[in-house]
Design an enzyme around this catalytic site. Structure first.
Site, PDB file in Angstrom:
ATOM      1  N   ALA A   1      -1.708   4.990  -3.308  1.00  0.00           N
ATOM      2  CA  ALA A   1      -1.782   3.542  -3.190  1.00  0.00           C
ATOM      3  C   ALA A   1      -2.620   3.191  -1.961  1.00  0.00           C
ATOM      4  O   ALA A   1      -2.814   4.013  -1.068  1.00  0.00           O
ATOM      5  CB  ALA A   1      -0.380   2.950  -3.059  1.00  0.00           C
TER       6      ALA A   1
ATOM      7  N   GLY B   1       0.865   7.431  -5.430  1.00  0.00           N
ATOM      8  CA  GLY B   1       0.720   6.631  -6.633  1.00  0.00           C
ATOM      9  C   GLY B   1      -0.256   7.218  -7.630  1.00  0.00           C
ATOM     10  O   GLY B   1      -0.162   6.969  -8.834  1.00  0.00           O
TER      11      GLY B   1
ATOM     12  N   GLU C   1       1.715   9.708  -9.547  1.00  0.00           N
ATOM     13  CA  GLU C   1       2.620   8.952 -10.413  1.00  0.00           C
ATOM     14  C   GLU C   1       1.871   8.367 -11.612  1.00  0.00           C
ATOM     15  O   GLU C   1       2.401   8.328 -12.730  1.00  0.00           O
ATOM     16  CB  GLU C   1       3.305   7.850  -9.597  1.00  0.00           C
ATOM     17  CG  GLU C   1       4.322   8.422  -8.617  1.00  0.00           C
ATOM     18  CD  GLU C   1       4.786   7.436  -7.567  1.00  0.00           C
ATOM     19  OE1 GLU C   1       6.003   7.295  -7.394  1.00  0.00           O
ATOM     20  OE2 GLU C   1       3.926   6.800  -6.909  1.00  0.00           O
TER      21      GLU C   1
ATOM     22  N   GLU D   1       4.721  10.554   0.441  1.00  0.00           N
ATOM     23  CA  GLU D   1       5.239   9.288   0.959  1.00  0.00           C
ATOM     24  C   GLU D   1       6.177   9.416   2.148  1.00  0.00           C
ATOM     25  O   GLU D   1       6.210   8.537   3.019  1.00  0.00           O
ATOM     26  CB  GLU D   1       5.945   8.510  -0.167  1.00  0.00           C
ATOM     27  CG  GLU D   1       5.025   7.908  -1.211  1.00  0.00           C
ATOM     28  CD  GLU D   1       4.705   8.848  -2.352  1.00  0.00           C
ATOM     29  OE1 GLU D   1       4.164   8.401  -3.373  1.00  0.00           O
ATOM     30  OE2 GLU D   1       4.987  10.077  -2.216  1.00  0.00           O
TER      31      GLU D   1
END
Length: 257
Positions: free
Chosen positions: A65, A111, A114, A134
């Site tokens: 992200a 992300g 993911e 993270e």
């Protein structure tokens, strides 16, 4: 038409490429909003039979992200963001009625991993690196990583990846079951296309029903069996079933719609 994503349809495959190379294709909100709209369009486009998802360049699939956008987030706004990403993007990909393959052409972190895990199939280049880093930022995976990673690699390996935040190589990802295949970079797209071509020769209605049944069972094993029974019953009422059986008995290739 799109600022952060390139979409090209060739021979019934939609090539969707996250295009932010200066940010290693990191997912900011604008990119996620574009992806939401694109998936909605591709889902109903009858000329699109499958999706190949990748990132621009040979360094990154999606490096995570866009962390700059996390600065100043409150608990309320972060919950709204992650809920939206879950419902409108990751779950849509996960339940997409057409095959979606992630061509992992480099870093797939946070992300980005993911996003790849929400796809049905993952093919990685030999240089790919995958991870959920993270915890190094004081947060946890928020786009499905704590749930989908254990499904793919098991609880122990998922805990190791999430708690250490360390990356693993493409070879390790293959050994752990996180990716389906590892191929040289120059063969990445052709390998993905070969898988899609094999799927395209099968009944699209049966493919969609199979995706739904598999996913239902992963979410709830008991309801998964029930969905398989119902989906099988749905399948035998389709024209594809009639064509498939006829082709088998007549010793010819089926001509599915």
């Amino acid at each position: 038409m799109w600022k952060n994503i390139i979409v090209e349809v060739r021979e019934h495959t939609a090539y969707v490429t996250i295009n932010r190379p200066d940010k290693l294709n990191a997912l900011n909100k604008a990119t996620l909003q574009e992806l939401q709209e694109i998936l909605g369009q591709l889902k109903v486009d009858i000329e699109v039979w499958g999706v190949l998802l990748s990132g621009t360049g040979d360094k990154a699939f999606v490096a995570g992200a866009d962390i700059e956008e996390f600065v100043g987030l409150s608990a309320t706004t972060s919950k709204e963001l992650t809920s939206w990403v879950h419902q409108e993007i990751m779950d849509v990909l996960y339940h997409f009625p057409k095959p979606v393959i992630a061509a992992v052409n480099g870093f797939a972190l946070g992300g980005g991993l993911e996003l790849a895990m929400a796809c049905h199939i993952r093919v990685a280049s030999e240089q790919a690196k995958l991870g959920q880093p993270e915890v190094a930022l004081g947060i946890i995976p928020g786009y499905g990583g704590t749930q989908r990673l254990p499904q793919l690699v098991g609880r122990g390996k998922a805990m190791e990846m999430i708690l250490s935040g360390e990356m693993i190589s493409a070879t390790e990802a293959l050994d752990w079951g996180l990716v389906n295949h590892v191929v040289p970079q120059e063969q990445l797209f052709s390998s993905c296309e070969k898988i899609l071509e094999a799927i395209y020769r099968k009944s699209p209605q049966a493919v969609a029903l199979a995706i739904d049944a598999v996913n239902r069972g992963l979410e709830n094993p008991k309801s998964g069996y029930e969905r398989e029974i119902a989906a099988f019953a749905e399948a035998v009422e389709t024209q594809d079933f009639k064509e498939g059986v006829s082709a088998f008995l007549e010793k010819r290739k089926p001509n599915f719609r």
